[in-house]
Enzyme design. Structure first.
Site, PDB file in Angstrom:
ATOM      1  N   ARG A   1      -0.188  -9.049  13.651  1.00  0.00           N
ATOM      2  CA  ARG A   1      -0.953  -8.210  12.547  1.00  0.00           C
ATOM      3  C   ARG A   1      -1.598  -8.729  11.506  1.00  0.00           C
ATOM      4  O   ARG A   1      -2.704  -7.976  11.123  1.00  0.00           O
ATOM      5  CB  ARG A   1       0.344  -7.111  11.816  1.00  0.00           C
ATOM      6  CG  ARG A   1       1.260  -6.269  12.772  1.00  0.00           C
ATOM      7  CD  ARG A   1       2.458  -5.759  11.870  1.00  0.00           C
ATOM      8  NE  ARG A   1       2.361  -4.986  11.157  1.00  0.00           N
ATOM      9  CZ  ARG A   1       3.185  -4.665  10.341  1.00  0.00           C
ATOM     10  NH1 ARG A   1       4.600  -5.339  10.279  1.00  0.00           N
ATOM     11  NH2 ARG A   1       2.973  -3.524   9.224  1.00  0.00           N
TER      12      ARG A   1
ATOM     13  N   ARG B   1      11.962  -2.717  10.835  1.00  0.00           N
ATOM     14  CA  ARG B   1      10.748  -1.831  12.069  1.00  0.00           C
ATOM     15  C   ARG B   1      10.531  -2.891  12.958  1.00  0.00           C
ATOM     16  O   ARG B   1      10.440  -4.110  12.737  1.00  0.00           O
ATOM     17  CB  ARG B   1       9.677  -1.762  10.836  1.00  0.00           C
ATOM     18  CG  ARG B   1       9.251  -0.447  10.458  1.00  0.00           C
ATOM     19  CD  ARG B   1       7.943  -0.329   9.554  1.00  0.00           C
ATOM     20  NE  ARG B   1       6.988  -0.815   9.927  1.00  0.00           N
ATOM     21  CZ  ARG B   1       5.802  -0.647   9.356  1.00  0.00           C
ATOM     22  NH1 ARG B   1       5.866  -0.009   8.296  1.00  0.00           N
ATOM     23  NH2 ARG B   1       4.566  -1.005   9.655  1.00  0.00           N
TER      24      ARG B   1
ATOM     25  N   ARG C   1      -9.177   1.255   9.441  1.00  0.00           N
ATOM     26  CA  ARG C   1      -8.682  -0.142   9.836  1.00  0.00           C
ATOM     27  C   ARG C   1      -9.895  -0.821  10.186  1.00  0.00           C
ATOM     28  O   ARG C   1      -9.318  -1.841  10.546  1.00  0.00           O
ATOM     29  CB  ARG C   1      -7.331   0.036  10.230  1.00  0.00           C
ATOM     30  CG  ARG C   1      -6.055  -0.512   9.597  1.00  0.00           C
ATOM     31  CD  ARG C   1      -4.747  -0.482  10.460  1.00  0.00           C
ATOM     32  NE  ARG C   1      -3.950  -1.121  10.132  1.00  0.00           N
ATOM     33  CZ  ARG C   1      -2.911  -0.633   9.474  1.00  0.00           C
ATOM     34  NH1 ARG C   1      -2.658   0.779   9.219  1.00  0.00           N
ATOM     35  NH2 ARG C   1      -1.656  -1.137   9.456  1.00  0.00           N
TER      36      ARG C   1
ATOM     37  N   LYS D   1       0.792  -1.213   0.121  1.00  0.00           N
ATOM     38  CA  LYS D   1       0.103   0.077  -0.051  1.00  0.00           C
ATOM     39  C   LYS D   1       0.620   1.388  -0.064  1.00  0.00           C
ATOM     40  O   LYS D   1       0.480   2.141  -0.702  1.00  0.00           O
ATOM     41  CB  LYS D   1      -0.927   0.074   1.116  1.00  0.00           C
ATOM     42  CG  LYS D   1      -1.809  -1.157   1.307  1.00  0.00           C
ATOM     43  CD  LYS D   1      -3.075  -1.006   2.424  1.00  0.00           C
ATOM     44  CE  LYS D   1      -2.228  -0.910   3.781  1.00  0.00           C
ATOM     45  NZ  LYS D   1      -1.950  -2.172   4.364  1.00  0.00           N
TER      46      LYS D   1
ATOM     47  N   ARG E   1      11.737  -6.893   4.988  1.00  0.00           N
ATOM     48  CA  ARG E   1      11.669  -5.679   4.622  1.00  0.00           C
ATOM     49  C   ARG E   1      12.851  -4.807   5.477  1.00  0.00           C
ATOM     50  O   ARG E   1      13.320  -5.291   6.470  1.00  0.00           O
ATOM     51  CB  ARG E   1      10.379  -5.022   4.985  1.00  0.00           C
ATOM     52  CG  ARG E   1      10.072  -3.531   4.767  1.00  0.00           C
ATOM     53  CD  ARG E   1       8.853  -2.976   4.523  1.00  0.00           C
ATOM     54  NE  ARG E   1       8.104  -3.202   5.785  1.00  0.00           N
ATOM     55  CZ  ARG E   1       6.736  -2.747   5.859  1.00  0.00           C
ATOM     56  NH1 ARG E   1       6.193  -2.187   4.876  1.00  0.00           N
ATOM     57  NH2 ARG E   1       6.097  -2.857   6.863  1.00  0.00           N
TER      58      ARG E   1
HETATM   59  P1  AMP Z   1       1.282   0.610   8.840  1.00  0.00           P
HETATM   60  O1  AMP Z   1       2.467   1.289   8.683  1.00  0.00           O
HETATM   61  O2  AMP Z   1      -0.102   1.301   8.147  1.00  0.00           O
HETATM   62  O3  AMP Z   1       1.426  -0.737   8.802  1.00  0.00           O
HETATM   63  O4  AMP Z   1       0.692   0.733  10.397  1.00  0.00           O
HETATM   64  C1  AMP Z   1       1.715   0.423  11.513  1.00  0.00           C
HETATM   65  C2  AMP Z   1       0.964   0.237  12.698  1.00  0.00           C
HETATM   66  O5  AMP Z   1       0.465   1.273  13.093  1.00  0.00           O
HETATM   67  C3  AMP Z   1      -0.413  -0.691  12.648  1.00  0.00           C
HETATM   68  O6  AMP Z   1       0.186  -2.137  12.856  1.00  0.00           O
HETATM   69  C4  AMP Z   1      -1.160  -0.145  13.696  1.00  0.00           C
HETATM   70  O7  AMP Z   1      -0.731  -0.772  15.115  1.00  0.00           O
HETATM   71  C5  AMP Z   1      -0.862   1.401  13.863  1.00  0.00           C
HETATM   72  N1  AMP Z   1      -1.968   1.926  12.762  1.00  0.00           N
HETATM   73  C6  AMP Z   1      -1.583   2.498  11.612  1.00  0.00           C
HETATM   74  N2  AMP Z   1      -2.860   2.826  11.055  1.00  0.00           N
HETATM   75  C7  AMP Z   1      -3.797   2.611  11.893  1.00  0.00           C
HETATM   76  C8  AMP Z   1      -5.358   2.595  12.152  1.00  0.00           C
HETATM   77  N3  AMP Z   1      -5.916   3.439  11.029  1.00  0.00           N
HETATM   78  N4  AMP Z   1      -5.988   2.375  13.112  1.00  0.00           N
HETATM   79  C9  AMP Z   1      -5.346   1.898  14.084  1.00  0.00           C
HETATM   80  N5  AMP Z   1      -4.045   1.516  14.097  1.00  0.00           N
HETATM   81  C10 AMP Z   1      -3.351   2.027  13.205  1.00  0.00           C
END
Ligand code: AMP
Length: 220
Positions: A170, A159, A88, A13, A127
């Site tokens: 996740r 990360r 989400r 994404k 990654r």
């Molecule tokens: P991402 O970089 O999009 O994979 O987000 C990393 C982490 O941030 C996720 O695993 C969640 O813990 C948190 N996070 C990101 N976006 C959201 C969201 N819309 N709602 C809740 N937690 C989020």
């Protein structure tokens, strides 16, 4: 254009959003990036978000929706946005619709990128990140010098939430809380599906072609 990118972690994404943002000239908004910037800056929000992120759980809906509401007030969002990683959960999507409806706006396109869990585990565990924002993969997109960024020469890092146990958590979170959004947006006739297991540039091409077919006007 008001667009959402939907899909499991590791579907690509963020990478697709960066290309689409440059092509469509609308901002790329990643709630994950906003949380990570706050963690790095040691803000109260970062402190709160860190415990959820490190355990593969979602940050609470009200906190996340507030962040998005504030970001959307910025001027660059006037002609649209690409949401990456938000909403989400179904409650986030409902609150988002309400937020947009106040000034008479709505989500126009939802790009759903699908990838099997087994591929995701491989992708995320390989990654590597750079603090300059670039992302690598040890097999698919390696840096020229191992563990060093091609652009800024910094050491790459993994990360915290790309550790294998957290990846599994996740994915569980995705299947339980985020995947119901596919039906939510399907019912509104907004979903466009893409196979995210193809090479990144192939998926990008398919997304851009589909958007053009929808008569969305842009130069690529
Ligand atoms: P991402 O970089 O999009 O994979 O987000 C990393 C982490 O941030 C996720 O695993 C969640 O813990 C948190 N996070 C990101 N976006 C959201 C969201 N819309 N709602 C809740 N937690 C989020």
């Amino acid at each position: 254009m008001r667009m959402i990118l939907l899909g499991p972690p590791g579907a690509g994404k963020g990478t697709q959003a960066a290309v689409l943002s440059a092509t469509l000239k609308i901002p790329h908004i990643s709630t994950g990036d906003i949380f990570r910037a706050n963690i790095k800056g040691g803000t109260p929000l970062g402190l709160l978000a860190k415990s959820y992120i490190d355990s593969g759980k979602l940050v609470p809906d009200d906190v996340t929706v507030d962040i998005v509401a504030n970001r959307l007030k910025e001027e660059d969002c006037a002609s649209g946005f690409i949401m990456d990683g938000f909403p989400r959960t179904v409650p986030q999507a409902v609150m988002f619709d309400e937020m947009l409806a106040k000034p008479g706006k709505k989500v126009e396109v939802v790009i759903n990128i699908t990838v099997e869990d087994s591929i995701i585990v491989k992708r995320l565990s390989g990654r590597r990140m750079c603090s300059c924002g670039r992302t690598y993969h040890i097999d698919n997109n390696p840096p020229k010098v191992e563990e060093i960024c091609d652009f800024c020469n910094s050491s790459l890092y993994i990360r915290d939430d790309d550790k294998e146990e957290t990846i599994k958590e996740r994915l569980k979170t995705y299947h339980e809380q985020t995947s119901p959004l596919v039906d939510y947006y399907q019912e509104k006739g907004l979903i466009m599906n893409f196979d995210g297991s193809k090479p990144i540039d192939v998926t990008t091409r398919e997304i851009l072609d589909s958007l053009k077919n929808k008569l969305i006007d842009f130069e690529d």
